[in-house]
Scaffold this active site. Structure first.
Site, PDB file in Angstrom:
ATOM      1  N   GLY A  64       0.798  -1.216   0.000  1.00 48.22           N
ATOM      2  CA  GLY A  64       0.000   0.000   0.000  1.00 48.22           C
ATOM      3  C   GLY A  64       0.829   1.264   0.000  1.00 48.22           C
ATOM      4  N   ARG A  90       3.736   6.096   1.984  1.00 45.58           N
ATOM      5  CA  ARG A  90       4.165   7.499   2.074  1.00 45.58           C
ATOM      6  C   ARG A  90       3.523   8.341   0.976  1.00 45.58           C
ATOM      7  NH1 ARG A  90      10.206   8.182  -0.454  1.00 45.58           N
ATOM      8  NH2 ARG A  90      10.024   6.717  -2.164  1.00 45.58           N
ATOM      9  N   ASP A 106       9.209   6.359   7.648  1.00 47.90           N
ATOM     10  CA  ASP A 106       8.777   7.660   8.174  1.00 47.90           C
ATOM     11  C   ASP A 106       7.743   8.343   7.282  1.00 47.90           C
ATOM     12  OD1 ASP A 106      10.254   8.582   6.020  1.00 47.90           O
ATOM     13  OD2 ASP A 106      11.836   9.512   7.217  1.00 47.90           O
ATOM     14  N   ARG A 119       2.254  14.024  -8.544  1.00 50.37           N
ATOM     15  CA  ARG A 119       2.333  13.381  -9.850  1.00 50.37           C
ATOM     16  C   ARG A 119       0.940  12.997 -10.332  1.00 50.37           C
ATOM     17  NH1 ARG A 119       5.081   7.490  -8.305  1.00 50.37           N
ATOM     18  NH2 ARG A 119       3.235   6.579  -7.316  1.00 50.37           N
ATOM     19  N   ASP A 172       3.965  -4.558  -7.578  1.00 47.43           N
ATOM     20  CA  ASP A 172       3.268  -3.332  -7.183  1.00 47.43           C
ATOM     21  C   ASP A 172       3.743  -2.128  -7.973  1.00 47.43           C
ATOM     22  OD1 ASP A 172       5.549  -4.082  -5.324  1.00 47.43           O
ATOM     23  OD2 ASP A 172       5.350  -1.983  -4.772  1.00 47.43           O
ATOM     24  N   ASN A 173       4.723  -2.315  -8.854  1.00 51.50           N
ATOM     25  CA  ASN A 173       5.189  -1.241  -9.730  1.00 51.50           C
ATOM     26  C   ASN A 173       4.841  -1.512 -11.194  1.00 51.50           C
ATOM     27  OD1 ASN A 173       6.276   0.269  -7.655  1.00 51.50           O
ATOM     28  ND2 ASN A 173       8.292  -0.679  -7.811  1.00 51.50           N
TER      29      ASN A 173
END
Length: 484
Positions: A90, A93, A125, A177, A253-254
């Site tokens: 998922g 970030r 993070d 984007r 996932d890409n």
């Protein structure tokens, strides 16, 4: 002027796909500062560039101030990362703000990368350093100019805080984007893993309506969706290979359902043509090497087919048979796209049986390892009678003579070659030089110059010679990092 908070977003992903996202809000950006802004793209999206430069506009571009029409969510997906399955990845970030319908009627996601931790962050993070966000902006816009389907970059906004990475504190940033969607193979893997066929069916229907509407009329629409995604991915990877582009992290996932290139982390372009080339610092086994990309694409698509099995047929054995049959079409789709692309790059006349010429070319490039971009660009000189510039790319110039003679005998079209073989690609050493100046010295001029040059990759211009040159022989091996 339409203010940023008055922009009209639609939210079909949120409307249609409950269970595949979590509502979430962006982290604060203490001192947002616009670093790069794509005015031309803003206009294409129907956005007012002046409005996006205001404090409210910067709030939209960082996710901290969003219109009432938007619903910010973190998208859920799973994926195979370097061959290992992760059931819950998922947007760790990133946030989907919503969908813009452009003046031409196209639907485009606005997605914010580096907008803070989400429940999918897996210990990270949730922030992004400035350097990798500038890289994605630069390379994605270069890919667009080269004619490669790609996500595009609207803006990079510095957040005013620093993020810690292995190399120490780095300025933080958010990349805004756009994409025709952010649906991935991993999205389908996540939906299939829920075990709820209604979730998987809603996702497939959404993907068909958004990207492959013709599949809806097929006898087996979900099998046809598989076939069409396979087709656009075969064509995409063929374009990568022709340009010498190495994605670097071809996890499931890409891989998009739309056929757009997504996630420019450890990506780079070939200098010397070597099928074993790996640029990613984390690809220790060379899984995603340049020459492996077609095979990895097919492997990823097999995972997509597996996810669709419950929809293809009620009899799982029959569904597997049908999906396997479609998967078997990948090689022919890819090879057709590859060979057609190389025919164009070589300026070959229509109808020519070019198989032996292309096979010999592949051997020549792998053995001689000339600069990939310069080799194809300089072939036009050879077509016009001057083979010197191509021959000097080889340690043994005579090694290319036999192939050149066979190729020139078919009278290639030099002018057509100039239109398809770029002079300029994002040279790795120049990208690093420009990013270093931006991050370390707060000097954006090298990035701006690169963007200007790369926006017209086929037009050779006096005074821009350094942007076409590879690094020197003494340059250290190039390594990229994903920035997480």
């Amino acid at each position: 002027m339409t203010t940023a908070t008055e922009i009209a977003f639609e939210n079909t992903f949120v409307r249609d796909l409950e269970g595949l996202y979590l509502p979430w809000e962006a982290a604060p950006a203490p001192e947002p500062r616009l670093v790069l802004f794509n005015e031309a793209l803003a206009a294409e999206l129907g956005l007012d560039p002046a409005a996006l430069r205001t404090p409210e506009g910067l709030g939209l571009l960082t996710g901290t101030v969003v219109p009432e029409s938007a619903t910010t969510v973190a998208q859920a997906y799973a994926g195979h990362q370097f061959g290992n399955y992760s059931p819950r990845l998922g947007d760790g970030r990133a946030l989907l703000v919503g969908e813009l319908v452009t003046p031409s009627g196209e639907r485009r996601d606005l997605h914010l990368k580096g907008s803070g931790r989400t429940p999918f962050a897996r210990g990270g993070d949730g922030k992004a350093p400035l350097g990798p966000m500038l890289r994605e902006y630069l390379v994605s816009e270069a890919m667009h100019a080269l004619g490669v389907p790609s996500t595009r970059s609207l803006a990079v906004v510095a957040t005013g805080e620093h993020v810690m990475r292995d190399r120490g504190p780095e300025p933080g940033a958010v990349l805004a984007r756009t994409a025709s969607s952010h649906l991935r193979v991993g999205t389908f893997q996540f939906a299939a893993a829920t075990g709820e066929i209604d979730v998987l069916r809603r996702l497939a229907e959404h993907a068909i309506a958004r990207h492959h509407p013709g599949a809806a009329d097929a006898e087996r629409p979900y099998l046809e969706l598989f076939r069409r995604v396979l087709g656009v991915q075969a064509e995409l990877v063929a374009r990568w290979m022709q340009l010498g582009f190495v994605h670097g992290v071809m996890n499931t996932d890409n891989m998009t359902i739309s056929g757009e290139t997504i996630d420019y982390g450890p990506c780079a372009f070939l200098d010397a043509h070597d099928p074993a080339t790996v640029f990613s610092s984390i690809d220790h086994g060379g899984r995603y090497a340049y020459g492996n990309q077609p095979g990895i694409a097919q492997w990823n698509l097999a995972r997509f087919g597996e996810a669709l099995i419950p929809l293809i047929d009620d009899d799982s054995d029959e569904a597997i048979r049908l999906a396997t049959e479609v998967l078997g079409e990948f090689a022919d789709c890819y090879l057709a796209a590859r060979d057609e692309g190389y025919r164009a790059k070589l300026g070959l006349p229509a109808g020519l049986a070019a198989g032996p010429l292309l096979e010999d070319l592949a051997t020549l490039l792998a053995d001689g390892r000339p600069d990939h971009t310069l080799f194809f660009r300089r072939l036009a000189d050879a077509a016009r009678g001057d083979a010197g510039p191509v021959r000097e790319l080889f340690d043994d110039p005579s090694a290319v003579d036999g192939w050149l003679a066979s190729w020139r005998a078919v009278e290639p079209d030099a002018a057509a070659m100039d239109r398809i073989n770029p002079v300029y690609v994002p040279r790795n050493h120049l990208v690093e030089e420009a990013l270093g100046a931006a991050v370390v010295d707060d000097d954006l001029e090298p990035v701006q110059w690169m963007l200007q040059v790369l926006s017209h990759p086929y037009d050779e211009r006096e005074g821009y010679e350094r942007y076409a040159r590879p690094p020197g022989d003494d340059a250290p091996p190039f390594v990229t990092f994903c920035g997480t």
